[in-house]
Design an enzyme around this catalytic site. Structure first.
Site, PDB file in Angstrom:
ATOM      1  N   HIS A  97       0.819  -1.214   0.000  1.00 49.02           N
ATOM      2  CA  HIS A  97       0.000   0.000   0.000  1.00 49.02           C
ATOM      3  C   HIS A  97       0.849   1.259   0.000  1.00 49.02           C
ATOM      4  CE1 HIS A  97       0.934  -0.591   4.267  1.00 49.02           C
ATOM      5  NE2 HIS A  97       0.667   0.686   4.464  1.00 49.02           N
ATOM      6  N   ASP A  99       0.396   4.975   1.704  1.00 51.86           N
ATOM      7  CA  ASP A  99      -0.405   5.474   2.827  1.00 51.86           C
ATOM      8  C   ASP A  99      -1.436   6.514   2.395  1.00 51.86           C
ATOM      9  OD1 ASP A  99       0.725   3.906   4.817  1.00 51.86           O
ATOM     10  OD2 ASP A  99       2.411   5.290   5.059  1.00 51.86           O
ATOM     11  N   HIS A 252       4.624   0.064   0.465  1.00 46.02           N
ATOM     12  CA  HIS A 252       5.317  -0.751   1.468  1.00 46.02           C
ATOM     13  C   HIS A 252       4.428  -1.863   1.987  1.00 46.02           C
ATOM     14  CE1 HIS A 252       3.565   2.749   3.511  1.00 46.02           C
ATOM     15  NE2 HIS A 252       3.441   1.997   4.599  1.00 46.02           N
ATOM     16  N   ARG A 267       5.558   6.687  14.454  1.00 45.12           N
ATOM     17  CA  ARG A 267       5.496   7.173  13.075  1.00 45.12           C
ATOM     18  C   ARG A 267       5.068   8.635  13.023  1.00 45.12           C
ATOM     19  NH1 ARG A 267       1.562   4.867   8.340  1.00 45.12           N
ATOM     20  NH2 ARG A 267       0.397   6.768   8.690  1.00 45.12           N
TER      21      ARG A 267
END
Ligand SMILES: O=C(O)CCC(=O)C(=O)O
Length: 276
Positions: A97, A99, A252, A267
């Site tokens: 995917h 993000d 990723h 994150r």
């Protein structure tokens, strides 16, 4: 200071040495890091024992933050999300995917730091979407150039709720706030000017200009195509490793092979622009 950039594959990913992300880092160093990112798409920094504030400060240089509508924020730093996992199989990260492509302005990129790792496993893979586009035939490129696709949160959100990875009160209400976004299938990177393939397994549901059955076949082919190992780098985390990736030209996949062990990551995600 000149940074040391060591490529990890011919296609994507480089380790950056000789930089202490605790900072402060001066403008020329940050510009070198930025140029290295545009060249290698994902940068790996080992042994960065930095605080959340230092991580946020490093990320801030690249632009404004994205505040993710469903991710769990850090209790003291709302620019940061905490990924805390012991049952990673269904959290949506183990599917290739890009993000937040379900948003009108999907993420620019992220800075992810390993806080606690399982004894083995929990690697993350990234793939180069310029390479995925370049590898298509000219005829396929002609078909896709100028086409658009829908990116929808609905199915991943339903899955996340079913498996206890999201605490949203109502899938329907949340979906109503985030209707499917329509983006070009072939996107041009605003800094490098290069074309790249912009469809992903989590969110892309339909190529708008094709009939439904045609879309299913062509999209199915593309979603397989982007998984080719020759577009990828696989990173084995170590404590305090930090990764900076450009979310616009990469996808990723977090390998869910550590069930029963805890993996905690911090994150910080940066707001992106509307894909063109
Ligand atoms: O935990 C990871 O390695 C990556 C998680 C992920 O997919 C993300 O941050 O979007």
């Amino acid at each position: 200071m000149t940074i040391d950039v060591v490529p990890l594959t011919p296609t994507i990913g480089a380790e950056v040495r000789g930089v202490d992300l605790a900072g402060p880092l001066d403008e020329p160093v940050m510009k070198e890091i930025e140029q290295a990112l545009y060249r290698h798409l994902v940068l790996f920094f080992r042994d960065q024992d930095i605080t959340p504030v230092q991580q946020v400060d490093f990320a801030r240089w690249f632009g404004p933050f994205e505040y993710h509508p469903f991710a769990k924020p850090h209790p003291d730093h709302d620019e940061m999300t905490v990924l805390d996992q012991t049952t990673p199989e269904h959290d949506g990260a183990n599917s290739w995917h890009s993000d937040s492509s379900f948003m009108e302005n999907p993420a620019w990129g992220s800075v992810l730091r390993a806080v606690q790792l399982p004894p083995l496993g929990g690697d993350t893979c990234w793939a180069n979407m310029y390479a995925a586009y370049d590898a298509l035939s000219d005829r396929m490129k002609q078909l896709l150039d100028g086409a658009t696709a829908l990116h929808d949160i609905l199915v991943p959100l339903q899955k996340a709720v079913t498996y206890g990875h999201s605490a949203v009160a109502s899938v329907e209400e949340t979906r109503a706030k985030w209707p499917a976004a329509r983006h070009p299938v072939v996107r041009t990177h605003p800094q490098t000017g290069r074309k790249l393939l912009y469809v992903n397994n989590n969110f892309t549901t339909r190529i708008c200009e094709l009939a439904e059955d045609e879309s299913r076949v062509v999209l199915g082919f593309l979603l397989d195509h982007i998984k080719r190992p020759d577009f990828q780098v696989r990173f084995t985390w170590s404590p305090n490793a930090v990764v900076l990736w450009d979310n616009r030209c990469t996808q990723h996949y977090a390998v869910p092979d550590y069930s029963g062990h805890r993996r905690v990551m911090h994150r910080v995600t940066l707001e992106g622009e509307r894909p063109r």
